[in-house]
Design a protein around this motif. Structure first.
Motif, PDB file in Angstrom:
ATOM      1  N   GLY A   1      -4.890   4.263  10.267  1.00 59.57           N
ATOM      2  CA  GLY A   1      -4.329   4.241   8.923  1.00 59.57           C
ATOM      3  C   GLY A   1      -3.418   5.425   8.673  1.00 59.57           C
ATOM      4  N   MET A   2      -2.623   5.304   7.623  1.00 62.01           N
ATOM      5  CA  MET A   2      -1.667   6.336   7.242  1.00 62.01           C
ATOM      6  C   MET A   2      -2.392   7.518   6.605  1.00 62.01           C
ATOM      7  SD  MET A   2       1.344   5.106   8.065  1.00 62.01           S
ATOM      8  CE  MET A   2       2.539   6.067   7.124  1.00 62.01           C
ATOM      9  N   SER A   3      -1.761   8.696   6.678  1.00 59.92           N
ATOM     10  CA  SER A   3      -2.226   9.877   5.950  1.00 59.92           C
ATOM     11  C   SER A   3      -1.237  10.144   4.831  1.00 59.92           C
ATOM     12  CB  SER A   3      -2.284  11.097   6.871  1.00 59.92           C
ATOM     13  OG  SER A   3      -3.185  10.878   7.921  1.00 59.92           O
ATOM     14  N   GLU A   4      -1.737  10.577   3.671  1.00 58.14           N
ATOM     15  CA  GLU A   4      -0.869  10.868   2.529  1.00 58.14           C
ATOM     16  C   GLU A   4      -1.274  12.191   1.912  1.00 58.14           C
ATOM     17  OE1 GLU A   4      -0.036  11.471  -1.557  1.00 58.14           O
ATOM     18  OE2 GLU A   4      -1.989  10.639  -1.004  1.00 58.14           O
ATOM     19  N   SER A   5      -0.273  13.039   1.634  1.00 59.71           N
ATOM     20  CA  SER A   5      -0.513  14.310   0.976  1.00 59.71           C
ATOM     21  C   SER A   5       0.661  14.606   0.053  1.00 59.71           C
ATOM     22  CB  SER A   5      -0.668  15.435   2.004  1.00 59.71           C
ATOM     23  OG  SER A   5      -0.825  16.686   1.350  1.00 59.71           O
ATOM     24  N   SER A   6       0.387  14.714  -1.247  1.00 60.19           N
ATOM     25  CA  SER A   6       1.413  14.994  -2.259  1.00 60.19           C
ATOM     26  C   SER A   6       2.592  14.020  -2.168  1.00 60.19           C
ATOM     27  CB  SER A   6       1.920  16.434  -2.122  1.00 60.19           C
ATOM     28  OG  SER A   6       0.862  17.345  -2.321  1.00 60.19           O
ATOM     29  N   GLY A   7       2.284  12.762  -1.843  1.00 62.54           N
ATOM     30  CA  GLY A   7       3.308  11.730  -1.797  1.00 62.54           C
ATOM     31  C   GLY A   7       4.051  11.620  -0.488  1.00 62.54           C
ATOM     32  N   ILE A   8       3.732  12.442   0.500  1.00 65.24           N
ATOM     33  CA  ILE A   8       4.362  12.374   1.814  1.00 65.24           C
ATOM     34  C   ILE A   8       3.418  11.632   2.748  1.00 65.24           C
ATOM     35  CG2 ILE A   8       5.388  13.657   3.722  1.00 65.24           C
ATOM     36  CD1 ILE A   8       6.806  13.997   0.972  1.00 65.24           C
ATOM     37  N   PHE A   9       3.933  10.563   3.375  1.00 65.48           N
ATOM     38  CA  PHE A   9       3.125   9.726   4.260  1.00 65.48           C
ATOM     39  C   PHE A   9       3.423  10.061   5.716  1.00 65.48           C
ATOM     40  CE2 PHE A   9       2.934   7.445   0.326  1.00 65.48           C
ATOM     41  CZ  PHE A   9       1.709   6.797   0.334  1.00 65.48           C
ATOM     42  N   THR A  10       2.341  10.208   6.504  1.00 66.82           N
ATOM     43  CA  THR A  10       2.431  10.519   7.927  1.00 66.82           C
ATOM     44  C   THR A  10       1.853   9.353   8.722  1.00 66.82           C
ATOM     45  OG1 THR A  10       2.184  12.878   7.465  1.00 66.82           O
ATOM     46  CG2 THR A  10       1.739  12.164   9.717  1.00 66.82           C
ATOM     47  N   PHE A  11       2.535   9.002   9.803  1.00 67.64           N
ATOM     48  CA  PHE A  11       2.112   7.877  10.638  1.00 67.64           C
ATOM     49  C   PHE A  11       0.991   8.303  11.589  1.00 67.64           C
ATOM     50  CE2 PHE A  11       6.397   6.903   9.293  1.00 67.64           C
ATOM     51  CZ  PHE A  11       6.329   5.558   8.991  1.00 67.64           C
ATOM     52  N   PRO A  12       0.057   7.382  11.889  1.00 66.79           N
ATOM     53  CA  PRO A  12      -1.072   7.721  12.761  1.00 66.79           C
ATOM     54  C   PRO A  12      -0.724   7.718  14.241  1.00 66.79           C
ATOM     55  CG  PRO A  12      -1.255   5.455  12.038  1.00 66.79           C
ATOM     56  CD  PRO A  12      -0.068   6.034  11.320  1.00 66.79           C
ATOM     57  N   SER A  13       0.347   6.992  14.597  1.00 64.21           N
ATOM     58  CA  SER A  13       0.735   6.898  16.004  1.00 64.21           C
ATOM     59  C   SER A  13       2.207   6.506  16.079  1.00 64.21           C
ATOM     60  CB  SER A  13      -0.121   5.854  16.735  1.00 64.21           C
ATOM     61  OG  SER A  13       0.033   4.579  16.136  1.00 64.21           O
ATOM     62  N   THR A  14       2.810   6.749  17.220  1.00 64.48           N
ATOM     63  CA  THR A  14       4.196   6.334  17.415  1.00 64.48           C
ATOM     64  C   THR A  14       4.268   4.811  17.474  1.00 64.48           C
ATOM     65  OG1 THR A  14       3.997   6.492  19.817  1.00 64.48           O
ATOM     66  CG2 THR A  14       4.794   8.460  18.646  1.00 64.48           C
ATOM     67  N   GLY A  15       5.466   4.284  17.309  1.00 61.38           N
ATOM     68  CA  GLY A  15       5.669   2.845  17.377  1.00 61.38           C
ATOM     69  C   GLY A  15       6.699   2.382  16.370  1.00 61.38           C
ATOM     70  N   LYS A  16       6.965   1.106  16.394  1.00 55.36           N
ATOM     71  CA  LYS A  16       7.887   0.494  15.447  1.00 55.36           C
ATOM     72  C   LYS A  16       7.071  -0.054  14.271  1.00 55.36           C
ATOM     73  CE  LYS A  16      11.499  -0.669  18.758  1.00 55.36           C
ATOM     74  NZ  LYS A  16      11.052   0.239  19.809  1.00 55.36           N
ATOM     75  N   TYR A  17       7.458   0.351  13.063  1.00 60.49           N
ATOM     76  CA  TYR A  17       6.715   0.001  11.855  1.00 60.49           C
ATOM     77  C   TYR A  17       7.587  -0.778  10.870  1.00 60.49           C
ATOM     78  CZ  TYR A  17       2.872   3.199  13.018  1.00 60.49           C
ATOM     79  OH  TYR A  17       1.812   3.813  13.615  1.00 60.49           O
ATOM     80  N   HIS A  18       6.967  -1.735  10.209  1.00 63.32           N
ATOM     81  CA  HIS A  18       7.555  -2.455   9.081  1.00 63.32           C
ATOM     82  C   HIS A  18       6.912  -1.870   7.830  1.00 63.32           C
ATOM     83  CE1 HIS A  18       8.147  -6.654   6.995  1.00 63.32           C
ATOM     84  NE2 HIS A  18       8.944  -5.722   6.505  1.00 63.32           N
ATOM     85  N   VAL A  19       7.742  -1.315   6.937  1.00 60.97           N
ATOM     86  CA  VAL A  19       7.256  -0.659   5.726  1.00 60.97           C
ATOM     87  C   VAL A  19       7.801  -1.406   4.513  1.00 60.97           C
ATOM     88  CG1 VAL A  19       7.172   1.483   4.406  1.00 60.97           C
ATOM     89  CG2 VAL A  19       7.202   1.562   6.917  1.00 60.97           C
ATOM     90  N   ILE A  20       6.926  -1.758   3.572  1.00 63.10           N
ATOM     91  CA  ILE A  20       7.306  -2.522   2.380  1.00 63.10           C
ATOM     92  C   ILE A  20       6.897  -1.734   1.133  1.00 63.10           C
ATOM     93  CG2 ILE A  20       7.070  -4.719   1.156  1.00 63.10           C
ATOM     94  CD1 ILE A  20       5.935  -5.800   3.933  1.00 63.10           C
ATOM     95  N   PHE A  21       7.843  -1.569   0.212  1.00 67.21           N
ATOM     96  CA  PHE A  21       7.584  -0.901  -1.069  1.00 67.21           C
ATOM     97  C   PHE A  21       7.744  -1.941  -2.163  1.00 67.21           C
ATOM     98  CE2 PHE A  21       9.327   2.565  -4.159  1.00 67.21           C
ATOM     99  CZ  PHE A  21       8.100   2.649  -4.798  1.00 67.21           C
ATOM    100  N   THR A  22       6.652  -2.247  -2.857  1.00 65.08           N
ATOM    101  CA  THR A  22       6.680  -3.179  -3.974  1.00 65.08           C
ATOM    102  C   THR A  22       6.533  -2.386  -5.263  1.00 65.08           C
ATOM    103  OG1 THR A  22       5.731  -4.943  -2.624  1.00 65.08           O
ATOM    104  CG2 THR A  22       5.594  -5.201  -5.019  1.00 65.08           C
ATOM    105  N   LEU A  23       7.474  -2.593  -6.160  1.00 66.50           N
ATOM    106  CA  LEU A  23       7.570  -1.812  -7.388  1.00 66.50           C
ATOM    107  C   LEU A  23       7.359  -2.726  -8.591  1.00 66.50           C
ATOM    108  CD1 LEU A  23       8.458   0.977  -8.605  1.00 66.50           C
ATOM    109  CD2 LEU A  23      10.783   0.054  -8.610  1.00 66.50           C
ATOM    110  N   ARG A  24       6.443  -2.325  -9.469  1.00 65.86           N
ATOM    111  CA  ARG A  24       6.239  -3.074 -10.714  1.00 65.86           C
ATOM    112  C   ARG A  24       6.608  -2.171 -11.880  1.00 65.86           C
ATOM    113  NH1 ARG A  24       1.347  -6.931 -12.983  1.00 65.86           N
ATOM    114  NH2 ARG A  24       2.856  -8.339 -13.884  1.00 65.86           N
ATOM    115  N   GLY A  25       7.550  -2.638 -12.700  1.00 69.81           N
ATOM    116  CA  GLY A  25       8.009  -1.860 -13.841  1.00 69.81           C
ATOM    117  C   GLY A  25       7.663  -2.533 -15.148  1.00 69.81           C
ATOM    118  N   LYS A  26       7.589  -1.711 -16.199  1.00 73.28           N
ATOM    119  CA  LYS A  26       7.276  -2.228 -17.532  1.00 73.28           C
ATOM    120  C   LYS A  26       8.196  -1.586 -18.557  1.00 73.28           C
ATOM    121  CE  LYS A  26       3.666  -0.802 -19.956  1.00 73.28           C
ATOM    122  NZ  LYS A  26       2.292  -0.598 -20.476  1.00 73.28           N
TER     123      LYS A  26
END
Length: 190
Positions: free
Chosen positions: A70-95
């Motif tokens: 799994g990913m590591s997160e600190s103060s909003g910065i995400f670190t990958f657990p291992s090398t490789g090719k990753y697909h990253v998706i950001f879903t945003l909900r606004g009001k």
């Protein structure tokens, strides 16, 4: 030493229908997903965030379970657990909590390859208009990137939000369901 070679480079190996392959060890190279993780915003906030740095959690409801470290997160910065090719998706909900007008709400995935400097990699935006007298007008959008993580010490991600208009523009979060989310899927070797 205990190596079995089946076929040669470029050969196709057929596995008949109904056959079962079991792996009780650490065999690699079978093409399965070795890392899958999802984080979410737990509390809504007004205005901008550069990055979203608080009220983040790994999804923990509806039988979610990460695959791999799994990913590591600190103060909003995400670190990958291992090398490789990753697909990253950001879903945003606004009001838009105002009962009139339209609000622009933008989400950005930013990438660092040196561990310090971040650049925009993908953007998504909502124009949240006035739709009902309830004054809780919602809009979803998403964006994605494919990133080749060759060094887990230097390849990092963050997620920013920009909200125009006024204090009535929110990024929506919840601890019980997925509103604003970040999804990480390792799809292959570097």
């Amino acid at each position: 030493s205990n190596t079995i070679t089946i076929g040669a480079s470029g050969d196709t190996i057929s596995i008949p229908s109904g056959a079962t392959i079991t792996n009780s060890g650490t065999a690699t190279g079978f093409g399965g997903i070795t890392e899958f993780d999802m984080f979410r915003l737990t509390t809504s906030f007004q205005g901008n965030a550069t990055p979203i740095s608080s009220n983040l959690e790994r999804c923990d409801t509806h039988s979610f379970e990460k695959i791999g470290t799994g990913m590591s997160e600190s103060s909003g910065i995400f670190t990958f657990p291992s090398t490789g090719k990753y697909h990253v998706i950001f879903t945003l909900r606004g009001k838009n909590s105002e009962s009139s007008g339209e609000r622009h709400h933008q989400g950005v995935i930013l990438v660092s390859t040196d561990g310090t400097n971040f650049t925009d990699a993908a953007q998504t935006a909502n124009n949240i208009g006035y739709y009902s007298s309830s004054a809780n007008n919602l809009q979803n959008s998403s964006t994605r990137i494919f990133i080749d993580v060759t060094n887990t010490s230097t390849h990092k991600l963050r997620f920013d939000v920009y909200a125009s208009g006024n204090s009535n523009t929110y990024t929506v979060g919840s601890t019980g369901m997925n509103d604003t989310t970040m999804t990480f899927i390792r799809i292959g070797d570097t």
